[in-house]
Scaffold this motif. Structure first.
Motif, PDB file in Angstrom:
ATOM      1  N   GLU A 379       2.126  -7.679  10.914  1.00 40.46           N
ATOM      2  CA  GLU A 379       1.496  -6.373  10.977  1.00 40.46           C
ATOM      3  C   GLU A 379       2.098  -5.450   9.926  1.00 40.46           C
ATOM      4  O   GLU A 379       3.305  -5.367   9.774  1.00 40.46           O
ATOM      5  CB  GLU A 379       1.716  -5.776  12.379  1.00 40.46           C
ATOM      6  CG  GLU A 379       1.138  -4.391  12.503  1.00 40.46           C
ATOM      7  CD  GLU A 379       1.449  -3.767  13.857  1.00 40.46           C
ATOM      8  OE1 GLU A 379       1.764  -4.514  14.798  1.00 40.46           O
ATOM      9  OE2 GLU A 379       1.374  -2.536  13.948  1.00 40.46           O
ATOM     10  N   THR A 380       1.244  -4.790   9.154  1.00 41.32           N
ATOM     11  CA  THR A 380       1.739  -3.792   8.209  1.00 41.32           C
ATOM     12  C   THR A 380       1.115  -2.455   8.579  1.00 41.32           C
ATOM     13  O   THR A 380       0.374  -2.374   9.549  1.00 41.32           O
ATOM     14  CB  THR A 380       1.368  -4.164   6.759  1.00 41.32           C
ATOM     15  OG1 THR A 380      -0.050  -4.239   6.667  1.00 41.32           O
ATOM     16  CG2 THR A 380       1.973  -5.491   6.356  1.00 41.32           C
ATOM     17  N   ALA A 381       1.425  -1.443   7.809  1.00 39.63           N
ATOM     18  CA  ALA A 381       0.883  -0.124   8.143  1.00 39.63           C
ATOM     19  C   ALA A 381      -0.608  -0.080   7.844  1.00 39.63           C
ATOM     20  O   ALA A 381      -1.101  -0.780   6.974  1.00 39.63           O
ATOM     21  CB  ALA A 381       1.612   0.938   7.338  1.00 39.63           C
ATOM     22  N   CYS A 382      -1.320   0.738   8.581  1.00 37.19           N
ATOM     23  CA  CYS A 382      -2.750   0.953   8.329  1.00 37.19           C
ATOM     24  C   CYS A 382      -2.900   1.548   6.941  1.00 37.19           C
ATOM     25  O   CYS A 382      -2.261   2.532   6.610  1.00 37.19           O
ATOM     26  CB  CYS A 382      -3.315   1.913   9.376  1.00 37.19           C
ATOM     27  SG  CYS A 382      -4.966   2.537   8.990  1.00 37.19           S
ATOM     28  N   VAL A 383      -3.708   0.903   6.097  1.00 42.10           N
ATOM     29  CA  VAL A 383      -3.903   1.436   4.757  1.00 42.10           C
ATOM     30  C   VAL A 383      -5.147   2.309   4.703  1.00 42.10           C
ATOM     31  O   VAL A 383      -5.593   2.706   3.634  1.00 42.10           O
ATOM     32  CB  VAL A 383      -3.988   0.326   3.700  1.00 42.10           C
ATOM     33  CG1 VAL A 383      -2.631  -0.288   3.472  1.00 42.10           C
ATOM     34  CG2 VAL A 383      -4.980  -0.733   4.105  1.00 42.10           C
TER      35      VAL A 383
END
Ligand code: SF4
Ligand code: SF4
Lengths: 454, 328
Positions: A379-383
């Motif tokens: 999971e990464t940050a919402c772009v």
């Protein structure tokens, strides 16, 4: 009849949504095979949306096949029957894939259970007259449906007699039989339509009779033509319209099918009933025919066992209460690559933690996914790429709703219509940041305080 | 939580339990998006290098290295794992480099890159959190910090190395009323920042981005449409630049496709994106025609970035079936 299909009131399409790889070819051409009764069936006391049933039998009782073993007086509920003759065991607790812990009645199968051919002939074979619905009293039809313990077999498992009961304030004009199996991999409904189209249509007419609908539509997706051909062939020159709609997820959702086929929009928070429609699944329709015409309860269902992690994908006709493990074994077991086994489809299904859990009335498939299938990036940050907005079939803004749920900002959640979310998973399917969007929506919907007045 | 199922003696694989959906499209990752942008920038980079030679390469390299280095540095300070792998810092740096004049001293790109990574991104909490377009924050920072180094001479000096001499077309218009011929303007054979002159190259790369849906088409459409309409009105009112001149001049095309489309700092919904684009386009034209400042793409985008939360709020789509009913 084909003329009727081309003149659908709806467009046959849905807005937005996604097109996952359907992988239907794995099991689409595998004819339904009946699975012999397992040594023990385990029957959870809640297999539907509604009030739990109470056991009618106790340990060491002997029961005949099709005997009712649990029931309740509550209207929104459905009784439970044993698929096998045998001896009741001490009640236990099972954990279903959806995480619910439920009391369950195990029944030890007696010697001499019918073989696969007999089960197949009993459940799907024989004649299904299409013309006996008009002669029946709708009340009788409803009573037979309730007594047979029918629930929606498409997933939500809502008791069928409740759905079909006429409501004077909301008259029904159309019955829609939903054969859109929009979840990837699953082919149970497809095989049923191909192998027993008359049962589906007979059940459709009985359901229409019960709820007072005049028009009947059967919707199937346009990527596997076998279902449409079989259904049209069986329908002959009747008033039943077999409609082919776009193959797109989540076409099988009630809101989506009703809109695509009939062009009617179900209000948010409402039911098909609000636009004069009752929607039933094809498997439910076939079970209605069996319940009304043959007086048989819902004790068996078709389950697709498939996926890259299964040796031999099959469509199995199984006794409800059979452990998942027996289904996998009947298909050659899991392969080395299997990483996750899902009850239902890969979009909305639940990962199975306990392979000894039983198949219930709402189980449509068992999909064994491989490591490559489920490979998830971290999971990464919402772009804020907006992909989720582009695919939400309900025109929501998933990223904002997820944010609101994460921070328990219920004001923001309301402003972005969180409660409308149907948890279809389209947003999470496309999210490049691998955000657990559906999980957040589910959590948010469960935790958001009920509105009071404003 | 994984459940170990080992029954019947046969070793079964370890099954994992995780929430659905259990499959993902995988066709789009943050990294792939950034790769797309790099590819789409290629035509512009080619034009820039053909036109300004080493000067262009130098600006791009310095800005890119500074931004990527800054990102790593600030991530370290904040005790976070750097997110260099997604390529977003590289894209920011390149765009910053392309927006600098060829004659800018080396420290401008370096400090601009650090500002982009630090002020543009890190102070807001990293990728996805920033309100303003990081490249434009860096650009604005050096513009304010080194006004002299970024003056008109910065556009003049190394441009002599190529076919172009003189002021940028927009400056020329403002100063002397001179109208640049359309052909060279669109091909990029004019003075300007290293990456902004090739309008045609920007258009080509930009269309690719929109087709790949890495960039939201609504933004450039809104921006170019608004700019063209206003430019049309201005030329009707006696201006010497036609809409075709305005669209081809300065950083408008580059900005429309590569800068304004930064997803993080632009609205989420299709409608919101169009409004955002149209607002940016209108502001650019406002600055070009009314202010004493010849070009306005950078400020227009930064101003509209500030309005993004407002646009998001104003463009919440109505769910299919209407709003959620309020229960009594
Ligand atoms: S798809 Fe994922 S990353 Fe993109 S806006 Fe939605 S939540 Fe954010
Ligand atoms: S899960 Fe909810 S928010 Fe996400 S796409 Fe489906 S309906 Fe929209």
């Amino acid at each position: 009849m084909s003329a009727a299909a081309t003149a659908l009131p709806g467009s046959g399409r849905i807005a937005r949504g996604v097109r996952p790889d359907t992988r239907k070819a794995l099991a689409a051409d595998a004819p339904v095979e009946a699975l012999p009764a397992p040594p023990t069936v385990t029957l959870p006391l809640v297999q539907h949306t509604g009030a739990p049933c109470v056991a009618l039998v106790k340990s060491r009782d002997t029961v005949e096949a099709d005997a009712k073993v649990a029931d309740t007086d509550a209207f929104v509920s459905a009784p439970i029957h044993t698929p096998v003759a045998g001896t009741v065991q001490r009640a236990g607790v099972v954990t279903l894939p959806n995480g619910r812990h439920l009391a369950a009645i195990p029944v030890k199968t007696a010697e001499g259970a019918p073989g696969p051919e007999a089960v197949y002939a009993d459940v799907l074979g024989g004649d299904w007259p299409l013309d006996d619905a008009d002669g029946r009293d709708p009340e009788d039809v409803l009573r037979a449906i309730r007594e047979a313990g029918l629930v929606g077999q498409g997933g939500a498992a809502f008791p069928t007699h409740v759905k079909l009961k006429p409501n004077p304030e909301k008259p029904v004009d159309t019955l829609l039989v939903n054969g859109c199996e929009c979840e990837p991999y699953l082919t149970a409904d497809y095989r049923l339509a191909v192998e027993a189209p008359a049962a589906v249509l007979a059940g459709a007419r009985l359901a229409a009779r019960a709820c007072g609908a005049r028009a009947i539509f059967v919707a199937v997706e346009d990527h596997l033509h076998g279902a449409r051909q079989a259904l049209r062939g069986a329908a002959g020159p009747t008033d039943i319209t077999v409609a082919e709609v776009q193959t797109r997820y989540p076409m099988g959702g009630e809101k989506q099918t009703v809109r695509a086929v009939l062009g009617r929009t179900i209000p948010t928070g409402g039911l098909p009933l609000d636009v004069g429609v009752v929607v039933i699944n094809v498997a439910t329709a076939a079970a209605i025919a069996r319940a009304v015409q043959r007086g048989k309860p819902l004790t068996h269902r078709i389950v697709t066992v498939t996926g890259g992690g299964i040796r031999t994908p099959k469509n199995l006709l199984v006794a409800i209460g059979t452990p998942y493990r027996a289904l996998l074994d009947a298909c050659g077991g899991l392969t080395e690559e299997a990483a996750r086994v899902v009850a239902g489809g890969p979009m909305m299904g639940f990962a199975i933690g306990d392979l000894d859990a039983p198949v219930t009335k709402g189980t449509s498939g068992v999909v064994a996914l491989t490591r490559a299938d489920v490979r998830h990036a971290a999971e990464t940050a919402c772009v804020r790429c907006g992909r989720c907005v582009d695919v939400c079939p309900l025109n929501l803004v998933p990223s904002r709703i997820a944010l609101a749920a994460r921070h328990k900002d219920w004001d923001l959640a309301r402003r972005y219509h969180m409660a409308a979310c149907m948890e279809c998973g389209c947003c999470a399917y496309v999210c490049p940041a691998s955000l657990p969007l559906v999980q957040l929506m589910r959590m948010g919907k469960a935790q958001m305080p009920r509105e009071t007045g404003g | 939580m994984a459940t170990d199922v080992e029954a019947n003696g046969a070793a079964e694989p370890v099954l994992e339990v995780a929430p659905g959906p259990h499959v993902a499209s995988g066709s789009l990752t943050t990294r792939r998006m950034m790769g797309d942008v790099l590819l789409a920038l290629l035509p512009l980079v080619v034009v820039a290098v053909a036109l300004f030679r080493q000067a262009a390469l130098l600006q791009m390299a310095i800005a890119a290295v500074a931004t990527v280095g800054g990102e790593a540095l600030f991530a370290r300070w904040r005790g976070r794992r750097a997110t260099l792998g997604d390529g977003s810092a590289l894209v920011t740096g390149l765009i910053l480099g392309l927006s600098l004049p060829p004659g800018a001293p080396w420290y401008v790109g370096a400090i601009g890159g650090l500002a982009a990574a630090g002020l543009g991104k890190a102070v807001f909490g990293g990728l996805g959190q920033n309100i303003f377009n990081p490249a434009m924050v860096g650009r604005a920072f050096v513009m304010i910090a080194f006004p002299a180094a970024l003056g008109a001479e910065a556009y003049l000096a190394p441009a002599a190395a190529a076919a172009t001499t003189g002021a940028t077309p927009l400056t020329a218009l403002q100063m002397t009323g001179e109208v640049a011929p359309l052909g060279p303007l669109w091909l990029g054979l004019t003075a300007g920042s290293v990456g902004e002159t090739g309008a045609l190259a920007a258009l080509a790369g930009g269309l690719y981005l929109c087709i790949r849906r890495t960039a939201a088409w609504q933004i450039p459409t809104g921006m170019l449409l608004a700019a063209a309409v206003i430019a049309g009105l201005v030329s009707l009112a006696g201006g010497s630049f036609t809409p075709a001149h305005h669209l081809g001049a300065g950083a408008l095309m580059f900005g429309a496709f590569f800068i304004a489309t930064d997803p993080v700092s632009s609205p989420l919904t299709p409608k919101g994106r169009f409004v955002f684009g149209a607002g940016t386009g209108a502001l650019v034209m406002l600055m070009r025609t009314l202010s004493g400042y010849p070009e306005g793409v950078m400020f227009a985008i930064l101003i509209m970035n500030a309005f993004t939360p407002l646009i998001n709020r104003a463009t919440i789509p109505t769910p299919v079936g209407g709003p959620v009913p309020r229960r009594a």
